[in-house]
Design a protein around this motif. Structure first.
Motif, PDB file in Angstrom:
ATOM      1  N   UNK A  19      63.801  44.663  29.998  1.00 49.53           N
ATOM      2  CA  UNK A  19      63.619  45.631  31.085  1.00 49.53           C
ATOM      3  C   UNK A  19      63.614  44.934  32.444  1.00 49.53           C
ATOM      4  N   UNK A  20      62.731  43.972  32.620  1.00 43.86           N
ATOM      5  CA  UNK A  20      62.627  43.311  33.923  1.00 43.86           C
ATOM      6  C   UNK A  20      63.853  42.451  34.228  1.00 43.86           C
ATOM      7  N   UNK A  21      64.397  41.815  33.201  1.00 43.01           N
ATOM      8  CA  UNK A  21      65.600  41.008  33.411  1.00 43.01           C
ATOM      9  C   UNK A  21      66.779  41.847  33.870  1.00 43.01           C
ATOM     10  N   UNK A  22      67.018  42.951  33.180  1.00 46.91           N
ATOM     11  CA  UNK A  22      68.137  43.808  33.578  1.00 46.91           C
ATOM     12  C   UNK A  22      67.861  44.490  34.912  1.00 46.91           C
ATOM     13  N   UNK A  23      66.601  44.869  35.157  1.00 39.88           N
ATOM     14  CA  UNK A  23      66.274  45.496  36.431  1.00 39.88           C
ATOM     15  C   UNK A  23      66.535  44.533  37.590  1.00 39.88           C
ATOM     16  N   UNK A  24      66.048  43.304  37.456  1.00 36.40           N
ATOM     17  CA  UNK A  24      66.250  42.317  38.525  1.00 36.40           C
ATOM     18  C   UNK A  24      67.732  41.998  38.726  1.00 36.40           C
ATOM     19  N   UNK A  25      68.479  41.888  37.622  1.00 32.70           N
ATOM     20  CA  UNK A  25      69.904  41.597  37.731  1.00 32.70           C
ATOM     21  C   UNK A  25      70.652  42.748  38.408  1.00 32.70           C
ATOM     22  N   UNK A  26      70.413  43.976  37.951  1.00 35.59           N
ATOM     23  CA  UNK A  26      71.099  45.133  38.532  1.00 35.59           C
ATOM     24  C   UNK A  26      70.687  45.362  39.988  1.00 35.59           C
ATOM     25  N   UNK A  27      69.407  45.183  40.292  1.00 37.23           N
ATOM     26  CA  UNK A  27      68.949  45.318  41.678  1.00 37.23           C
ATOM     27  C   UNK A  27      69.600  44.256  42.563  1.00 37.23           C
ATOM     28  N   UNK A  28      69.760  43.058  42.025  1.00 35.29           N
ATOM     29  CA  UNK A  28      70.438  41.995  42.774  1.00 35.29           C
ATOM     30  C   UNK A  28      71.899  42.320  43.035  1.00 35.29           C
TER      31      UNK A  28
END
Length: 188
Positions: A19-28
């Motif tokens: 969750x946090x990994x994909x969120x941070x990647x997509x937000x980036x």
């Protein structure tokens, strides 16, 4: 001791990491998009301009005489009815951050590529479409009831869009936890 904690909470830790990994990647990636789109022909960025234009078209479809104006002072597009400016559509109104949140959760409950990608696509289209309708309804609400601007913008319609996302999550988790048996499996 640490190893047993990880073993006991493996599923939760996996969910949080995805969750946090994909969120941070997509937000980036989205932040990079915003940075690169600053010199774009679309103001303030392509997605926000598209949402504003589709909101204006939706209002016109409801029979309202509408207009839109770029407002560089705060990187927004103003939408009005008749001769009165009613709202400003800013980058935060385009639902991308909500879709990123939705995607991250669904990816954390991955259920095979085809099923997951179809749900992500369908859910994202639904969220985007309902967001355009949400902005159109906020515009009408503020046009007719300007005293309720804060209630409409800060409470009612955020509950609506996040409520839809929450219901999609519930649906996805139920499907994820109770997958339909494949044709090769026997039901006892």
């Amino acid at each position: 001791m640490k190893f047993s904690f990880i073993q006991k909470n493996k599923a939760v830790l996996k969910f949080l990491a995805i969750f946090f990994g994909s969120y941070l990647m997509l937000a980036g990636v989205y932040k990079l998009y915003l940075h690169l789109s600053e010199s774009s022909a679309y103001f303030p960025d392509y997605i926000t301009a598209l949402v504003a234009e589709q909101t204006k078209s939706t209002l016109q479809g409801f029979g309202y005489e509408t207009f839109s104006l770029d407002y560089p002072k705060n990187k927004s597009i103003r939408i009005g009815i008749k001769d009165r400016t009613v709202i400003q559509v800013i980058e935060g109104c385009n639902a991308v951050s909500v879709i990123i949140l939705f995607l991250s959760f669904v990816l954390a409950f991955f259920s095979g590529w085809k099923k997951t990608l179809l749900f992500i696509f369908g859910g994202s289209v639904l969220i985007y479409t309902l967001n355009v309708l949400r902005i159109a309804l906020i515009t009408l609400g503020i046009y007719y009831y300007p005293a309720y601007t804060d209630f409409l913008h800060e409470i009612l319609f955020p509950i609506f869009i996040y409520g839809v996302v929450f219901l999609l999550w519930i649906f996805w988790v139920k499907q994820y936890q109770n997958p339909e048996p494949s044709p090769n499996e026997q039901i006892a």
